[in-house]
Design a protein around this motif. Structure first.
Motif, PDB file in Angstrom:
ATOM      1  N   LYS A  82       0.829  -1.208   0.000  1.00 14.96           N
ATOM      2  CA  LYS A  82       0.000   0.000   0.000  1.00 14.96           C
ATOM      3  C   LYS A  82       0.867   1.263   0.000  1.00 14.96           C
ATOM      4  O   LYS A  82       0.594   2.214  -0.728  1.00 14.96           O
ATOM      5  N   CYS A  83       1.902   1.288   0.808  1.00 17.12           N
ATOM      6  CA  CYS A  83       2.758   2.472   0.940  1.00 17.12           C
ATOM      7  C   CYS A  83       4.021   2.380   0.091  1.00 17.12           C
ATOM      8  O   CYS A  83       4.759   3.364  -0.015  1.00 17.12           O
ATOM      9  N   ASP A  84       4.303   1.204  -0.475  1.00 17.92           N
ATOM     10  CA  ASP A  84       5.494   0.961  -1.295  1.00 17.92           C
ATOM     11  C   ASP A  84       6.768   1.322  -0.520  1.00 17.92           C
ATOM     12  O   ASP A  84       7.632   2.054  -1.004  1.00 17.92           O
ATOM     13  N   GLU A  85       6.843   0.813   0.720  1.00 20.73           N
ATOM     14  CA  GLU A  85       7.972   1.091   1.600  1.00 20.73           C
ATOM     15  C   GLU A  85       8.443  -0.192   2.282  1.00 20.73           C
ATOM     16  O   GLU A  85       7.658  -1.111   2.503  1.00 20.73           O
ATOM     17  N   ASN A  86       9.725  -0.202   2.624  1.00 20.04           N
ATOM     18  CA  ASN A  86      10.311  -1.282   3.407  1.00 20.04           C
ATOM     19  C   ASN A  86      10.604  -0.768   4.812  1.00 20.04           C
ATOM     20  O   ASN A  86      10.794   0.430   5.020  1.00 20.04           O
ATOM     21  N   TYR A  87      10.665  -1.709   5.770  1.00 17.80           N
ATOM     22  CA  TYR A  87      10.942  -1.383   7.168  1.00 17.80           C
ATOM     23  C   TYR A  87      11.846  -2.460   7.764  1.00 17.80           C
ATOM     24  O   TYR A  87      11.631  -3.649   7.533  1.00 17.80           O
ATOM     25  N   GLY A  88      12.812  -2.029   8.563  1.00 16.90           N
ATOM     26  CA  GLY A  88      13.575  -2.968   9.374  1.00 16.90           C
ATOM     27  C   GLY A  88      12.827  -3.207  10.677  1.00 16.90           C
ATOM     28  O   GLY A  88      12.055  -2.349  11.137  1.00 16.90           O
ATOM     29  N   TYR A  89      13.048  -4.384  11.274  1.00 17.39           N
ATOM     30  CA  TYR A  89      12.347  -4.745  12.512  1.00 17.39           C
ATOM     31  C   TYR A  89      13.280  -5.552  13.406  1.00 17.39           C
ATOM     32  O   TYR A  89      13.966  -6.463  12.936  1.00 17.39           O
ATOM     33  N   VAL A  90      13.310  -5.215  14.690  1.00 15.40           N
ATOM     34  CA  VAL A  90      14.074  -5.984  15.681  1.00 15.40           C
ATOM     35  C   VAL A  90      13.158  -6.283  16.862  1.00 15.40           C
ATOM     36  O   VAL A  90      12.467  -5.398  17.369  1.00 15.40           O
ATOM     37  N   TRP A  91      13.183  -7.534  17.290  1.00 17.02           N
ATOM     38  CA  TRP A  91      12.451  -7.993  18.469  1.00 17.02           C
ATOM     39  C   TRP A  91      13.482  -8.577  19.430  1.00 17.02           C
ATOM     40  O   TRP A  91      14.179  -9.543  19.097  1.00 17.02           O
ATOM     41  N   VAL A  92      13.618  -7.965  20.603  1.00 21.52           N
ATOM     42  CA  VAL A  92      14.584  -8.428  21.600  1.00 21.52           C
ATOM     43  C   VAL A  92      13.904  -9.476  22.475  1.00 21.52           C
ATOM     44  O   VAL A  92      12.794  -9.274  22.966  1.00 21.52           O
ATOM     45  N   TRP A  93      14.592 -10.586  22.656  1.00 21.48           N
ATOM     46  CA  TRP A  93      14.000 -11.719  23.364  1.00 21.48           C
ATOM     47  C   TRP A  93      13.912 -11.451  24.865  1.00 21.48           C
ATOM     48  O   TRP A  93      14.785 -10.822  25.465  1.00 21.48           O
ATOM     49  N   GLN A 105      11.502  -3.897  23.907  1.00 20.78           N
ATOM     50  CA  GLN A 105      11.521  -5.178  23.207  1.00 20.78           C
ATOM     51  C   GLN A 105      11.309  -5.041  21.701  1.00 20.78           C
ATOM     52  O   GLN A 105      11.878  -5.796  20.926  1.00 20.78           O
ATOM     53  N   GLU A 106      10.492  -4.105  21.272  1.00 20.28           N
ATOM     54  CA  GLU A 106      10.079  -4.015  19.870  1.00 20.28           C
ATOM     55  C   GLU A 106      10.603  -2.730  19.241  1.00 20.28           C
ATOM     56  O   GLU A 106      10.456  -1.654  19.816  1.00 20.28           O
ATOM     57  N   PHE A 107      11.209  -2.856  18.045  1.00 17.08           N
ATOM     58  CA  PHE A 107      11.775  -1.710  17.354  1.00 17.08           C
ATOM     59  C   PHE A 107      11.481  -1.797  15.860  1.00 17.08           C
ATOM     60  O   PHE A 107      11.761  -2.810  15.222  1.00 17.08           O
ATOM     61  N   TRP A 108      10.917  -0.737  15.317  1.00 15.41           N
ATOM     62  CA  TRP A 108      10.680  -0.612  13.877  1.00 15.41           C
ATOM     63  C   TRP A 108      11.545   0.520  13.346  1.00 15.41           C
ATOM     64  O   TRP A 108      11.647   1.581  13.973  1.00 15.41           O
ATOM     65  N   GLY A 109      12.134   0.331  12.177  1.00 16.96           N
ATOM     66  CA  GLY A 109      12.845   1.411  11.518  1.00 16.96           C
ATOM     67  C   GLY A 109      11.854   2.378  10.899  1.00 16.96           C
ATOM     68  O   GLY A 109      10.645   2.109  10.825  1.00 16.96           O
ATOM     69  N   ASN A 110      12.360   3.499  10.451  1.00 13.78           N
ATOM     70  CA  ASN A 110      11.548   4.452   9.706  1.00 13.78           C
ATOM     71  C   ASN A 110      11.290   3.891   8.302  1.00 13.78           C
ATOM     72  O   ASN A 110      12.001   2.993   7.837  1.00 13.78           O
ATOM     73  N   ALA A 111      10.307   4.450   7.624  1.00 12.02           N
ATOM     74  CA  ALA A 111       9.994   4.022   6.260  1.00 12.02           C
ATOM     75  C   ALA A 111      11.204   4.223   5.355  1.00 12.02           C
ATOM     76  O   ALA A 111      11.878   5.248   5.424  1.00 12.02           O
ATOM     77  N   ALA A 112      11.475   3.216   4.537  1.00 11.31           N
ATOM     78  CA  ALA A 112      12.574   3.291   3.572  1.00 11.31           C
ATOM     79  C   ALA A 112      11.983   3.176   2.171  1.00 11.31           C
ATOM     80  O   ALA A 112      11.334   2.181   1.851  1.00 11.31           O
TER      81      ALA A 112
END
Length: 178
Positions: free
Chosen positions: A94-105, A141-148
């Motif tokens: 929908k937004c034509d964007e990629n995102y990085g994601y990190v989940w800390v255990w 615990q949860e981290f999303w990058g900005n839109a790329a």
């Protein structure tokens, strides 16, 4: 040793993707959320999940589009032999964007150690981290990058944790999507 296994996996993955035809492996393409994923995300509401919930409060605050779904592999950040976080890449049609994601255990968070974290999308074309988000002295615990805006580039999800008293930052990258 880990780098050589990653290189072999990337070559094998690339060969398999080339058999599927062009366009199938584009960084900005991937399967849409399945009905099961959509249902699981809706059920989780504003909560984050290890799988990556684009409807979570953290994702919403980062501006992640609600239809984002994972593309590529899940990779892990290790402290010694212990897995302490997972790293993924998401794409929103929908937004034509990629995102990085990190989940800390949770097992790492239970140690009550604050850390610095960087998450984003690695662009092989630019040789740079795009959509970069840095968080300092956190215990989240949860981290999303900005839109790329990298849908037409070869990319990977990218995550780095810097932990006090560790000599080097801990880093990993997901499979390359082209």
């Amino acid at each position: 040793m880990r780098r050589s296994r990653m290189a072999v996996a990337a070559v094998v993955s690339g060969a398999a993707l080339s058999l599927l035809g062009s366009g199938v492996a584009a960084a900005g393409t991937g399967p849409a959320q399945t009905p099961q994923q959509r249902s699981a995300n809706e059920a989780a509401g504003a909560a984050g999940t290890e799988a990556g919930n684009p409807l979570s409060s953290v994702a919403t605050a980062a501006g992640v589009c609600a239809d984002a779904s994972q593309i590529g592999t899940t990779e892990y950040i290790y402290q010694g032999t212990e897995k302490i976080a997972s790293v993924k890449q998401f794409y929103s049609a929908k937004c034509d964007e990629n995102y990085g994601y990190v989940w800390v255990w949770k097992s790492f968070l239970d140690k009550k150690i604050n850390f610095d974290l960087t998450v984003g999308v690695w662009s092989y074309k630019r040789n740079a981290l795009v959509g970069r988000r840095d968080v300092f002295g956190t215990h989240s615990q949860e981290f999303w990058g900005n839109a790329a805006k990298t849908a037409d580039e070869c990319t990977s999800g990218d995550g780095t944790m810097s932990i006090p008293n560790d000599p080097e930052p801990l880093h990993t990258r997901t499979s390359q999507r082209c």
